[in-house]
Design a protein around this motif. Sequence first.
Motif, PDB file in Angstrom:
ATOM      1  N   LEU A 116      66.781  -6.217 -41.256  1.00  0.00           N
ATOM      2  CA  LEU A 116      66.126  -7.471 -40.891  1.00  0.00           C
ATOM      3  C   LEU A 116      66.873  -8.109 -39.730  1.00  0.00           C
ATOM      4  O   LEU A 116      68.078  -8.343 -39.817  1.00  0.00           O
ATOM      5  N   GLY A 117      66.150  -8.408 -38.656  1.00  0.00           N
ATOM      6  CA  GLY A 117      66.714  -9.170 -37.547  1.00  0.00           C
ATOM      7  C   GLY A 117      66.137 -10.569 -37.614  1.00  0.00           C
ATOM      8  O   GLY A 117      64.916 -10.739 -37.623  1.00  0.00           O
ATOM      9  N   SER A 118      67.003 -11.566 -37.670  1.00  0.00           N
ATOM     10  CA  SER A 118      66.522 -12.937 -37.842  1.00  0.00           C
ATOM     11  C   SER A 118      67.135 -13.883 -36.818  1.00  0.00           C
ATOM     12  O   SER A 118      68.046 -13.522 -36.079  1.00  0.00           O
ATOM     13  N   SER A 119      66.646 -15.108 -36.844  1.00  0.00           N
ATOM     14  CA  SER A 119      67.191 -16.134 -35.952  1.00  0.00           C
ATOM     15  C   SER A 119      68.622 -16.495 -36.345  1.00  0.00           C
ATOM     16  O   SER A 119      69.322 -17.167 -35.591  1.00  0.00           O
ATOM     17  N   ASN A 120      69.080 -16.028 -37.513  1.00  0.00           N
ATOM     18  CA  ASN A 120      70.438 -16.314 -37.985  1.00  0.00           C
ATOM     19  C   ASN A 120      71.257 -15.077 -38.288  1.00  0.00           C
ATOM     20  O   ASN A 120      72.227 -15.150 -39.031  1.00  0.00           O
ATOM     21  N   GLY A 121      70.856 -13.935 -37.769  1.00  0.00           N
ATOM     22  CA  GLY A 121      71.700 -12.765 -37.965  1.00  0.00           C
ATOM     23  C   GLY A 121      70.980 -11.510 -38.398  1.00  0.00           C
ATOM     24  O   GLY A 121      69.781 -11.344 -38.199  1.00  0.00           O
ATOM     25  N   LEU A 122      71.750 -10.619 -39.014  1.00  0.00           N
ATOM     26  CA  LEU A 122      71.334  -9.264 -39.364  1.00  0.00           C
ATOM     27  C   LEU A 122      71.600  -9.019 -40.846  1.00  0.00           C
ATOM     28  O   LEU A 122      72.654  -9.391 -41.357  1.00  0.00           O
ATOM     29  N   VAL A 123      70.637  -8.365 -41.510  1.00  0.00           N
ATOM     30  CA  VAL A 123      70.803  -8.000 -42.914  1.00  0.00           C
ATOM     31  C   VAL A 123      70.224  -6.609 -43.114  1.00  0.00           C
ATOM     32  O   VAL A 123      69.199  -6.269 -42.534  1.00  0.00           O
ATOM     33  N   ARG A 124      70.897  -5.814 -43.954  1.00  0.00           N
ATOM     34  CA  ARG A 124      70.348  -4.521 -44.360  1.00  0.00           C
ATOM     35  C   ARG A 124      69.976  -4.614 -45.841  1.00  0.00           C
ATOM     36  O   ARG A 124      70.760  -5.064 -46.663  1.00  0.00           O
ATOM     37  N   PHE A 125      68.738  -4.192 -46.154  1.00  0.00           N
ATOM     38  CA  PHE A 125      68.197  -4.235 -47.512  1.00  0.00           C
ATOM     39  C   PHE A 125      68.098  -2.829 -48.079  1.00  0.00           C
ATOM     40  O   PHE A 125      67.699  -1.901 -47.371  1.00  0.00           O
ATOM     41  N   GLU A 126      68.413  -2.682 -49.347  1.00  0.00           N
ATOM     42  CA  GLU A 126      68.135  -1.446 -50.083  1.00  0.00           C
ATOM     43  C   GLU A 126      66.679  -1.545 -50.535  1.00  0.00           C
ATOM     44  O   GLU A 126      66.307  -2.452 -51.276  1.00  0.00           O
ATOM     45  N   MET A 127      65.838  -0.632 -50.065  1.00  0.00           N
ATOM     46  CA  MET A 127      64.402  -0.738 -50.327  1.00  0.00           C
ATOM     47  C   MET A 127      64.057  -0.562 -51.801  1.00  0.00           C
ATOM     48  O   MET A 127      63.141  -1.208 -52.302  1.00  0.00           O
ATOM     49  N   SER A 128      64.771   0.294 -52.523  1.00  0.00           N
ATOM     50  CA  SER A 128      64.426   0.531 -53.924  1.00  0.00           C
ATOM     51  C   SER A 128      64.738  -0.677 -54.815  1.00  0.00           C
ATOM     52  O   SER A 128      63.986  -0.975 -55.733  1.00  0.00           O
ATOM     53  N   THR A 129      65.834  -1.381 -54.536  1.00  0.00           N
ATOM     54  CA  THR A 129      66.214  -2.539 -55.366  1.00  0.00           C
ATOM     55  C   THR A 129      65.690  -3.850 -54.800  1.00  0.00           C
ATOM     56  O   THR A 129      65.624  -4.840 -55.510  1.00  0.00           O
TER      57      THR A 129
END
Length: 176
Positions: free
Chosen positions: A71-84
């Motif tokens: 995820l690229g957002s106006s407040n940074g970067l996040v990586r998500f585990e799709m299964s959970t």
Amino acid sequence: SQTYLFEETINMVPSTIHSLYYSNNELWAGGDNIILYFSQKEDYWQTLTESRGVPNGNIWDLCIEKDHLWLGSSNGLVRFEMSTKYSDPTGIEHYFNSIPVYDIEFIQNKIWIGARNGLFIYSNDDPQLVKADNWGRKNFPEEIYFATSIKYFNQNCYIVTNIGIVRFNFDKKEWD
């Protein structure tokens, strides 16, 4: 053809939608402080919020890399585990804390990150974050900032930046 209206669809919180990504019968929609997730197979919507690691701000871009949604957002970067459907940090997120991330692309087994503070390349194989204009030979003196759009085509990566549109040629390992 199916239409999903915020006011009529269960588990779908009304939000402005800034980004979409569809893969394997799943739709991910980036909004204001939320991700809307839809499973086509189960015909089910789910709203993911800060309690699962969604950053505050506008979710401007989504990118899938193997089992992860970036995820690229106006407040940074996040990586998500799709299964959970929970955040799964890599250790590089703090470099983008409160910094807009405009575009994320999965190119040649690496994550390319376009942000206000520059263009970066992350590799899961050898976990490291590299400033992209330090990678390969660069044929211009300016530093790259405000990397707002990244597109890959025919062994070339084109990036919209503060200095204009730059290109990285993968065959020559060269910027121009």
